[in-house]
Design a protein around this motif. Sequence first.
Motif, short mmCIF file in Angstrom:
data_model
loop_
_atom_site.label_atom_id
_atom_site.label_comp_id
_atom_site.label_asym_id
_atom_site.label_seq_id
_atom_site.Cartn_x
_atom_site.Cartn_y
_atom_site.Cartn_z
N PRO A 133 29.17 8.85 24.17
CA PRO A 133 30.03 7.92 23.44
C PRO A 133 30.99 8.62 22.49
CG PRO A 133 27.83 7.94 22.49
CD PRO A 133 27.77 8.78 23.74
N SER A 134 32.16 8.04 22.32
CA SER A 134 33.08 8.50 21.28
C SER A 134 32.60 8.02 19.91
CB SER A 134 34.49 7.98 21.54
OG SER A 134 34.99 8.43 22.77
N ILE A 135 32.01 6.83 19.90
CA ILE A 135 31.43 6.26 18.68
C ILE A 135 30.43 5.20 19.10
CG2 ILE A 135 32.93 4.28 18.21
CD1 ILE A 135 32.07 6.96 15.60
N TYR A 177 33.76 11.77 9.90
CA TYR A 177 33.97 11.85 11.35
C TYR A 177 34.52 13.23 11.69
CZ TYR A 177 33.69 6.82 10.62
OH TYR A 177 33.29 5.58 10.23
N GLY A 178 34.24 13.64 12.91
CA GLY A 178 34.73 14.93 13.37
C GLY A 178 35.69 14.79 14.53
N GLY A 229 37.65 12.33 21.03
CA GLY A 229 38.43 11.59 20.05
C GLY A 229 38.59 12.33 18.75
N SER A 230 39.66 12.01 18.05
CA SER A 230 39.91 12.59 16.74
C SER A 230 39.12 11.84 15.68
CB SER A 230 41.40 12.52 16.42
OG SER A 230 41.81 11.15 16.29
N ARG A 264 37.98 7.87 15.76
CA ARG A 264 36.58 7.47 15.64
C ARG A 264 36.38 6.52 14.47
NH1 ARG A 264 35.12 12.94 17.89
NH2 ARG A 264 33.66 12.50 19.59
N ARG A 265 37.06 6.78 13.36
CA ARG A 265 36.91 5.91 12.20
C ARG A 265 37.42 4.49 12.52
NH1 ARG A 265 38.62 2.33 9.41
NH2 ARG A 265 38.05 2.09 7.23
N ALA A 266 38.56 4.42 13.21
CA ALA A 266 39.11 3.12 13.59
C ALA A 266 38.18 2.38 14.55
CB ALA A 266 40.49 3.29 14.22
#
Length: 259
Positions: A176-178, A227-228, A233-234, A238-240
Amino acid sequence: MLHILNYERPQTLEEAYQLRQKKGSAVLGGTGWLRLGEHTLRTAIDLSGLGLRYIREEGEAFSIGAYTTLRDLETDERLNAAFDGAFREAVQAIVGVQFRNCATLGGSVYGRFGFSDVLTLLLSLHCEVHLYREGWVPVEIFAARGPEADILTEVRVYKDRRVKILSQRLNANDFPSITAAVSAGADGFRAVIGARPCRARIAAGPEAVNQDRAAAFAQKAADTVTYGNGMRGSAPYRRALAETLVRRAALSLMEQEAE
């Protein structure tokens, strides 16, 4: 490539514990993730003979043995009925059925992998893990610690929280990306964010949340953790995603409650 110098299949937990104290030892679990990268194990410990594969509904909780496979979590009707299919949702995109028939709950939890959907889910629930020598430990305390030489034997999940878990992947069966899990109980809502790509963390809660406050709850949760950047993903991406998934999960729980 995984290199094993000595293979041991203990007949008791005490024997397994003593073997684990040896330098260069590791419990094999399903070896699905252990084979990633270059590893040499002086002593590989196989727990498959200790009767640790089970899912038992015991009053207000489920007791799940460490050698229970991810496929067992996916297909157990009682477990998924109690948690609205969350365990199925958490594992069904992990590689494939053949892999999930080998990978174990204990390996996923003990490894504390940053990409673990399972650990993200468990952190959102009222849950504790049992270590052979230490005893019962809340999962949030266990997840925050570093490597140790005890033996994880069981996970206990209480049925006092409803939960929704969501994840975003670049394609099916990818890491997963997130991942975001939101649960609701008598003490309010809790949000957990994983695959940041760092280890899953409780990001917000418990607190009261309603339809009007869901967006603020999601923003708070997304802002709490770091987040990394990576191939999936950036950090800003990831935060979004985290904020969006937490909000959707919270709203889904509210809709279920209203029905």
